[in-house]
Design a protein around this motif. Structure first.
Motif, PDB file in Angstrom:
ATOM      1  N   ASN A  71      55.586  26.608  16.922  1.00  0.00           N
ATOM      2  CA  ASN A  71      55.359  25.328  16.929  1.00  0.00           C
ATOM      3  C   ASN A  71      56.409  24.986  17.922  1.00  0.00           C
ATOM      4  N   LYS A  72      56.768  23.767  18.062  1.00  0.00           N
ATOM      5  CA  LYS A  72      57.661  23.291  19.052  1.00  0.00           C
ATOM      6  C   LYS A  72      59.239  23.490  18.312  1.00  0.00           C
ATOM      7  N   GLN A  73      59.309  23.434  16.874  1.00  0.00           N
ATOM      8  CA  GLN A  73      60.543  23.875  16.688  1.00  0.00           C
ATOM      9  C   GLN A  73      60.802  25.400  16.843  1.00  0.00           C
ATOM     10  N   THR A  74      59.936  26.211  16.989  1.00  0.00           N
ATOM     11  CA  THR A  74      60.287  27.501  17.052  1.00  0.00           C
ATOM     12  C   THR A  74      60.958  27.650  18.347  1.00  0.00           C
ATOM     13  N   TYR A  75      60.191  27.104  19.418  1.00  0.00           N
ATOM     14  CA  TYR A  75      60.939  27.209  20.834  1.00  0.00           C
ATOM     15  C   TYR A  75      62.217  26.397  20.896  1.00  0.00           C
ATOM     16  N   LEU A  76      62.221  25.480  20.111  1.00  0.00           N
ATOM     17  CA  LEU A  76      63.633  24.799  20.054  1.00  0.00           C
ATOM     18  C   LEU A  76      64.850  25.590  19.784  1.00  0.00           C
ATOM     19  N   ASP A  77      64.353  26.289  18.567  1.00  0.00           N
ATOM     20  CA  ASP A  77      65.462  27.322  17.919  1.00  0.00           C
ATOM     21  C   ASP A  77      65.439  28.292  18.894  1.00  0.00           C
ATOM     22  N   LEU A  78      64.449  29.036  19.419  1.00  0.00           N
ATOM     23  CA  LEU A  78      64.671  29.939  20.468  1.00  0.00           C
ATOM     24  C   LEU A  78      65.698  29.882  21.690  1.00  0.00           C
ATOM     25  N   LEU A  79      65.320  28.682  22.032  1.00  0.00           N
ATOM     26  CA  LEU A  79      66.153  28.114  23.295  1.00  0.00           C
ATOM     27  C   LEU A  79      67.489  27.857  23.048  1.00  0.00           C
ATOM     28  N   SER A  80      67.843  27.297  21.933  1.00  0.00           N
ATOM     29  CA  SER A  80      68.921  27.124  21.171  1.00  0.00           C
ATOM     30  C   SER A  80      69.843  28.258  20.810  1.00  0.00           C
ATOM     31  N   LEU A  81      69.199  29.109  20.404  1.00  0.00           N
ATOM     32  CA  LEU A  81      69.825  30.755  20.115  1.00  0.00           C
ATOM     33  C   LEU A  81      70.130  31.355  21.355  1.00  0.00           C
ATOM     34  N   MET A  82      69.474  31.211  22.358  1.00  0.00           N
ATOM     35  CA  MET A  82      69.875  31.817  23.696  1.00  0.00           C
ATOM     36  C   MET A  82      71.084  30.992  24.373  1.00  0.00           C
ATOM     37  N   TYR A  83      71.161  29.576  24.145  1.00  0.00           N
ATOM     38  CA  TYR A  83      71.960  28.810  24.766  1.00  0.00           C
ATOM     39  C   TYR A  83      73.322  29.283  24.177  1.00  0.00           C
ATOM     40  N   ASN A  84      73.444  29.349  22.717  1.00  0.00           N
ATOM     41  CA  ASN A  84      74.522  29.752  22.142  1.00  0.00           C
ATOM     42  C   ASN A  84      75.136  31.145  22.514  1.00  0.00           C
ATOM     43  N   LEU A  85      74.196  32.059  22.513  1.00  0.00           N
ATOM     44  CA  LEU A  85      74.675  33.412  23.037  1.00  0.00           C
ATOM     45  C   LEU A  85      75.131  33.506  24.322  1.00  0.00           C
ATOM     46  N   PHE A  86      74.394  32.893  25.314  1.00  0.00           N
ATOM     47  CA  PHE A  86      74.824  32.745  26.531  1.00  0.00           C
ATOM     48  C   PHE A  86      76.194  32.014  26.879  1.00  0.00           C
TER      49      PHE A  86
END
Length: 285
Positions: A71-86
């Motif tokens: 759902n939208k929350q899944t993609y929010l978490d994924l994009l947030s994870l990628m942002y924090n790693l980068f």
């Protein structure tokens, strides 16, 4: 729930219409025809597919009852994870990610997203390609080619169960004809019987054709399509990850890199720019 509602609509419309035309439900009760059609189709399904695909079908069917796991929350978490790693890599250098990607289950960045951690394939995908970036031995073009090959393999594997179920659906009308022909053969043995006896056997034979078509287009084919849709959603998660990684590899800032990933999402699940920005800020607190 959607699967149950759809099946109830199919059953209600078909048999409800039959009853409206003053049909007799007992005339449709032909267990022998069902054994011929169902057993024949399942046997062909077993012959045609490897054990992993058969297991995938039986694993995928219950998942249809639950609906999409993304759902939208899944993609929010994924994009947030990628942002924090980068952001960590940009601030401290790529080598700073080594401990995170070697042991994601011990990483503060990864463990902040427990739902994503449950997707072991996704976490492995992220870790593997960040590790290749840390190694620095592959250019962007080579890395993208490798990612495309892996995503193609992943998508192909995910689609196998739905293709197998669709193939079985395509064969069900044929097995319905087999059952009907066998019913006609049996009927010919009663050719000297009164019309009411002969009519009952002819009706039983025709039920075979009816069942084959109903099972194919009312049940098996729609479920195959639903499984294919779920496979497509799973692939979109990996595609979003790939786009984010490629954007940061090409020198874009973490904010822009995750914006690249956000843009490839389906519109009904795509978070807004400000919505994503707010989610990232909340994760930092």
């Amino acid at each position: 729930m959607k699967l149950i509602i759809g099946l109830l609509i199919v059953i209600g419309a078909v048999f409800g219409g039959y009853l409206m035309a003053h049909g007799n439900l007992l005339a449709l009760y032909q267990p022998a025809e069902l054994v011929i059609i169902g057993g024949g189709a399942f046997g062909a399904f077993v012959i045609a597919n490897p054990p992993t695909t058969i297991k995938g079908v039986f694993k995928g069917l219950p998942a249809l009852l639950k609906g999409s796991k993304y759902n939208k929350q899944t993609y929010l978490d994924l994009l947030s994870l990628m942002y924090n790693l980068f952001a960590k890599a940009r601030k401290e250098g790529l080598m700073a990610l080594e401990s995170d990607i070697d042991e994601p289950e011990q990483s503060e960045i990864f463990t902040a997203y427990p739902k994503l951690m449950g997707n072991h394939h996704l976490i492995a995908f992220i870790s593997d390609y960040l590790r290749l970036m840390v190694g620095g031995n592959m250019n962007a073009f080579e890395l993208e080619q490798l990612m495309d090959l892996e995503l193609e393999t992943h998508h192909h594997e995910n689609e196998q169960p739905s293709h197998a179920l669709q193939t079985m659906a395509d064969g069900l009308p044929g097995f319905g004809i087999v059952a009907a022909v066998m019913g006609v053969v049996i009927t010919m043995g009663y050719i000297s019987e009164p019309p009411e006896v002969l009519g009952a056997h002819i009706a039983a034979a025709l039920v075979g054709t009816f069942l084959g078509i109903l099972l194919a287009y009312g049940f098996a084919a729609p479920m195959a399509n639903a499984m294919a849709a779920q496979a497509e959603e799973d692939s979109k998660l990996f595609e979003c990850t790939k786009v984010c990684i490629m954007a940061t590899l090409n020198g874009y800032t973490p904010q822009i890199a995750v914006e690249f990933g956000r843009k490839v999402l389906f519109t009904n699940l795509r978070p807004g720019f400000l919505e994503l920005e707010e989610h990232i800020k909340n994760q930092k607190k």
